[in-house]
Every structure is written in structure tokens, then in C-alpha cells.
Design a protein around this motif. Structure first.
Motif, short mmCIF file in Angstrom:
data_model
loop_
_atom_site.label_atom_id
_atom_site.label_comp_id
_atom_site.label_asym_id
_atom_site.label_seq_id
_atom_site.Cartn_x
_atom_site.Cartn_y
_atom_site.Cartn_z
N UNK A 74 0.83 -1.21 0.00
CA UNK A 74 0.00 0.00 0.00
C UNK A 74 0.86 1.26 0.00
N UNK A 75 2.05 1.18 0.56
CA UNK A 75 2.98 2.30 0.46
C UNK A 75 3.35 2.57 -0.98
N UNK A 76 3.54 1.51 -1.76
CA UNK A 76 3.84 1.68 -3.19
C UNK A 76 2.64 2.30 -3.91
N UNK A 77 1.44 1.87 -3.55
CA UNK A 77 0.24 2.43 -4.17
C UNK A 77 0.09 3.91 -3.84
N UNK A 78 0.30 4.26 -2.60
CA UNK A 78 0.20 5.66 -2.18
C UNK A 78 1.19 6.53 -2.93
N UNK A 79 2.39 6.02 -3.14
CA UNK A 79 3.44 6.80 -3.79
C UNK A 79 3.08 7.16 -5.22
N UNK A 80 2.25 6.35 -5.86
CA UNK A 80 1.87 6.66 -7.25
C UNK A 80 0.54 7.40 -7.34
N UNK A 81 -0.05 7.73 -6.19
CA UNK A 81 -1.27 8.53 -6.19
C UNK A 81 -2.56 7.76 -6.07
N UNK A 82 -2.50 6.45 -5.87
CA UNK A 82 -3.72 5.67 -5.73
C UNK A 82 -4.41 5.98 -4.40
N UNK A 83 -5.75 6.00 -4.43
CA UNK A 83 -6.51 6.34 -3.22
C UNK A 83 -7.61 5.33 -2.90
N UNK A 84 -7.68 4.25 -3.65
CA UNK A 84 -8.65 3.20 -3.36
C UNK A 84 -8.09 1.86 -3.82
N UNK A 85 -8.69 0.79 -3.36
CA UNK A 85 -8.38 -0.57 -3.80
C UNK A 85 -9.69 -1.38 -3.73
N UNK A 86 -9.86 -2.26 -4.68
CA UNK A 86 -11.02 -3.17 -4.65
C UNK A 86 -10.51 -4.51 -4.11
N UNK A 87 -11.16 -4.99 -3.03
CA UNK A 87 -10.62 -6.12 -2.28
C UNK A 87 -11.73 -7.14 -2.04
N UNK A 88 -11.43 -8.40 -2.29
CA UNK A 88 -12.42 -9.48 -2.22
C UNK A 88 -12.41 -10.15 -0.84
N UNK A 89 -13.62 -10.32 -0.30
CA UNK A 89 -13.83 -11.10 0.92
C UNK A 89 -14.29 -12.51 0.50
N UNK A 90 -14.70 -13.32 1.47
CA UNK A 90 -15.21 -14.66 1.13
C UNK A 90 -16.10 -15.15 2.26
N UNK A 91 -17.25 -15.74 1.89
CA UNK A 91 -18.19 -16.19 2.91
C UNK A 91 -17.61 -17.27 3.81
N UNK A 92 -16.72 -18.13 3.28
CA UNK A 92 -16.15 -19.19 4.11
C UNK A 92 -15.25 -18.63 5.22
N UNK A 93 -14.63 -17.51 4.97
CA UNK A 93 -13.80 -16.89 6.00
C UNK A 93 -14.65 -16.48 7.19
N UNK A 94 -15.84 -15.97 6.92
CA UNK A 94 -16.75 -15.57 8.00
C UNK A 94 -17.31 -16.79 8.71
N UNK A 95 -17.66 -17.82 7.97
CA UNK A 95 -18.18 -19.04 8.59
C UNK A 95 -17.13 -19.71 9.47
N UNK A 96 -15.87 -19.60 9.06
CA UNK A 96 -14.78 -20.22 9.81
C UNK A 96 -14.53 -19.51 11.13
N UNK A 97 -14.52 -18.16 11.10
CA UNK A 97 -14.09 -17.39 12.27
C UNK A 97 -14.61 -15.96 12.14
N UNK A 98 -15.90 -15.72 12.43
CA UNK A 98 -16.47 -14.38 12.24
C UNK A 98 -15.70 -13.29 12.98
N UNK A 99 -15.39 -13.52 14.23
CA UNK A 99 -14.71 -12.50 15.02
C UNK A 99 -13.31 -12.23 14.50
N UNK A 100 -12.56 -13.30 14.24
CA UNK A 100 -11.20 -13.12 13.73
C UNK A 100 -11.18 -12.46 12.37
N UNK A 101 -12.12 -12.83 11.50
CA UNK A 101 -12.19 -12.24 10.17
C UNK A 101 -12.45 -10.74 10.28
N UNK A 102 -13.40 -10.35 11.11
CA UNK A 102 -13.70 -8.92 11.26
C UNK A 102 -12.53 -8.18 11.89
#
Length: 383
Positions: A74-102
Motif C-alpha cells: 500500500x505504500x507503493x500504491x500511495x506513492x503513485x497517487x492511488x486512493x482506493x483498492x477493490x478487495x475481495x472477501x469470502x463467505x467461508x472466512x466468515x463461517x470459519x471465524x467471524x470475530x477473527x475475520x472482522x
């Protein structure tokens, strides 16, 4: 065999459903959406997964979660002027460990904020492997583009009507937790929902199954009254997305339920601009949440200035070259690049050490980020 939620997940589901009755909101009006967009800078970023993760599961699972790598990249992204990122979650991560995932999402957002980046978070995704599995992920298949990316939900859960409550609970717990969190830019409820993942065996009835639930996913998220907008990207190469056009049923749900309009385009600049013009009549903010496939005619040089001219947010696919191997083209699924490398990188911007694949692309992003942003009206003839 029907799936049943455990007590902890049932409690979370009940909490979410109880909150939804009191706080549900409607789809934003175009005035509300445009007022939100007026407060944003010109949004530019990438679809992000750390270079050391092959997919969403490896990015987020506790055993392979790597905040140091994320902070560095993200430091590299900031250096080039980026201000957002699109990031994928997954339902199995929440089913596995809701608290840890959050907890990890919260840590991720904290890292992003230190670099001036506000991510768009994606709940579901119809692309690539329909049989996701928790735990250690397989290594990259040599010479193959995105060889470990997984769908969410997987085919088995998507086809199981008894699994709907756990999918609802997942969406509502995550949205409810971060509904008022300004570090989250927006929610993408489903990536390319009618993508048939052609590199894999066909999933019977997939499009109908997604179509049956997609509108519900919007409503589940709306019920948590998020201050961030909701969207789902239209993406087909030959789609007619204009109001009154020959929209597919899923495209109609996407365009009629999204607070802000989003789309994907990996074509030449002329086609890219034509797609924007199809979407302008909706009078809503427009975000291109996937573009840039050099070998397919979609480049920073060709598309990014058009996005700037129309004030369309721009998020390319691929950031740092790594385990996803998306520097390789789509056809590597059928003809792996094991003996030779393609002449040009397909996706990705940076080498593993953070140096640009093409310095001119980084220079262009910096220059356009710093330039004044116009309104979203079509340009007059001659520019």
C-alpha cells in the motif's frame, strides 16, 4: 445434506436481522449518489491481493494473513497517487471465524487509512474455481493465469437453499459492523454474477441460482443502513446497458439496484468510451472496477485519460506480480506459459520489489491524479 448454522452464527444472524428492521434504507436516489460522489477525489486504484497470496482465502486466513506485506504494498500504491483498492472477501472466512475475520478487516482498514486508501469491499464472486476450500491453498499452477482464485459462494452452497440464512448473516454482520465506517469506500455485493468460469466444468443452473438471490443480497446489505453505497458491476463484452436497452435479467438487477453504477471493460479505448456513454443516462456515479489487459487492447494509456475526462473511477486488475500470476494472459489456462513468457505483461503494474513494469504508466497515474477533474458530461466534438 442440509447445512445448519452453529449457535454463534445463529446469534449473529438474529442480531443482524433484528437490526435490519429498525435501520433498513432504500436504494439511494441519483441525487444522493451524486452528492456522495461529489465529496470524493477522482478515485483510482487496483484490484488488490498481496503478492504472497494466491486468492482471497490465502489473503485473509489467520495462518497466512500478512499485514506487513499489505503495508509495504500500500505504500507503493500511495506513492503513485492511488486512493482506493477493490478487495475481495469470502463467505467461508466468515463461517470459519467471524470475530477473527472482522478483526483482520479492521486491521486492514487501519493500514489502508495510513496510506490514504479507502477500499471497496466485495462480498461474492462468480469467477474461477467453484469449489473453494479453507486451509492451505495449493501452489500456483506453473504458467497459468490466476490459477487459484475461488468463487464465493461455492457451487454447493449457491445451489443449497438451506444455506441462504448463513449467506444473509455473513453479509449483514460484515456490513453492520462497518456500516458507518468512513474507511470503507463502498460495497460491491457480487462480482460478475453471471460469469460462467469457462476454465472450469460448468455449474448446472448457476445463472438462474445467482439471479434468484442477487436482489436479496442488495436488500440484505441495505437493511443494515450503510452510509457507503452498494453496487455490482455489469461486465459482458456485448452488453447493451443503456436504459431501455436489451439488458440481461441479471444486468437489470445490477443496474436497477445499485446506488452507484459500476462496470468492467477490457477492450480498446473506443469500446471503453462507448460503454461509459451507455451508462451516463442513469445519472449516477460511474466506477470502472476492472480494466487493463495490455494484450487485449485495454491499457492505462488508452483508458485512463477517458476515465478522467468523464470523472469515472478507475480500478485496474492486478497490482504486484505474485502468486496470482496475472501477468500471464487468459489463454494460459489452455496453453500454459511454462517454456516461454508472453511478450508483454497482461495485468499487474509492479514487479515483486515494487519497481514499475512500465514507469510511464505510473507517471501517467500521477499526472492524471494531480490534474483537475471535469464533470461527467460527454466531451464536445474535437475534445
Amino acid at each position: 445434506m442440509k447445512r445448519r448454522m452453529g449457535p454463534a452464527l445463529i446469534a449473529l444472524a438474529c442480531t443482524a436481522m433484528g437490526a435490519s428492521k429498525a435501520n433498513a434504507r432504500e436504494r439511494w436516489t441519483s441525487a444522493q449518489a451524486n452528492a456522495w460522489y461529489a465529496k470524493q477525489p477522482w478515485l483510482v486504484g487496483a484490484n488488490y491481493v498481496p503478492a504472497n497470496a494466491i486468492n482471497q482465502l490465502e489473503m485473509w486466513q489467520a495462518a497466512t494473513w500478512d499485514p506487513v506485506a499489505i503495508d509495504r504494498e500500500f505504500g507503493w500504491a500511495q506513492a503513485m497517487g492511488m486512493n482506493t483498492m477493490r478487495v475481495f472477501l469470502h463467505d467461508k472466512l466468515w463461517q470459519q471465524d467471524p470475530k477473527g475475520f472482522k478483526t483482520r478487516i479492521n486491521a486492514f482498514l487501519a493500514i489502508a487509512k495510513t496510506h490514504g486508501i479507502r477500499p471497496m469491499l466485495v462480498f461474492f464472486d462468480s469467477c474461477w474455481d467453484p469449489d473453494p476450500k479453507l486451509g492451505p491453498q495449493h501452489p500456483p499452477i506453473p504458467g497459468v493465469h490466476n490459477s487459484g482464485w475461488v468463487q464465493s459462494p461455492g457451487a454447493a452452497i449457491l445451489a443449497d437453499s438451506a444455506a441462504r440464512p448463513q449467506l444473509k448473516a455473513y453479509v449483514q454482520d460484515i456490513v453492520g459492523t462497518f456500516a458507518k465506517d468512513d474507511r470503507v469506500l463502498a460495497w460491491d455485493v457480487w462480482n460478475e454474477p453471471d460469469n460462467l468460469a469457462p476454465a472450469y466444468a460448468a455449474t448446472p443452473g448457476k445463472v438462474a441460482q445467482v439471479q434468484a438471490i442477487l436482489g436479496d443480497v442488495f436488500r440484505w446489505a441495505q437493511a443494515m443502513n450503510p452510509t457507503q453505497p452498494l453496487t455490482s458491476p455489469v461486465w459482458s463484452h456485448d452488453g447493451d446497458w443503456a436504459p431501455g436497452g436489451k439488458r440481461k435479467p441479471i444486468e437489470a438487477i445490477q443496474l436497477d439496484q445499485s446506488d452507484i453504477v459500476s462496470f468492467h471493460n477490457y477492450d480498446w479505448p473506443e469500446t471503453f468510451e462507448a460503454k461509459i456513454k451507455q451508462l451516463l443516462p442513469y445519472d449516477r456515479p460511474i466506477l470502472c472496477t476492472e480494466f487493463m489487459a495490455r494484450g487485449n487492447g485495454s491499457t492505462f494509456d488508452g483508458s485512463l485519460p477517458i476515465g478522467k475526462r468523464y470523472n469515472v473511477a478507475m480500478m485496474n486488475w492486478g497490482f504486484v506480480d505474485g502468486k496470482t500470476q496475472t501477468r500471464l494472459p487468459w489463454n494460459s489456462w489452455y496453453h500454459p506459459y511454462t517454456l516461454t513468457q508472453p511478450t508483454i505483461w497482461f495485468h499487474d503494474m509492479l514487479k515483486a520489489d515494487g519497481t514499475p513494469y512500465r514507469q510511464s504508466e505510473v507517471d501517467l497515474i500521477k499526472r492524471l491524479v494531480d490534474a483537475p477533474t471535469s464533470n461527467r458530461q460527454p466531451p464536445r466534438k474535437g475534445g
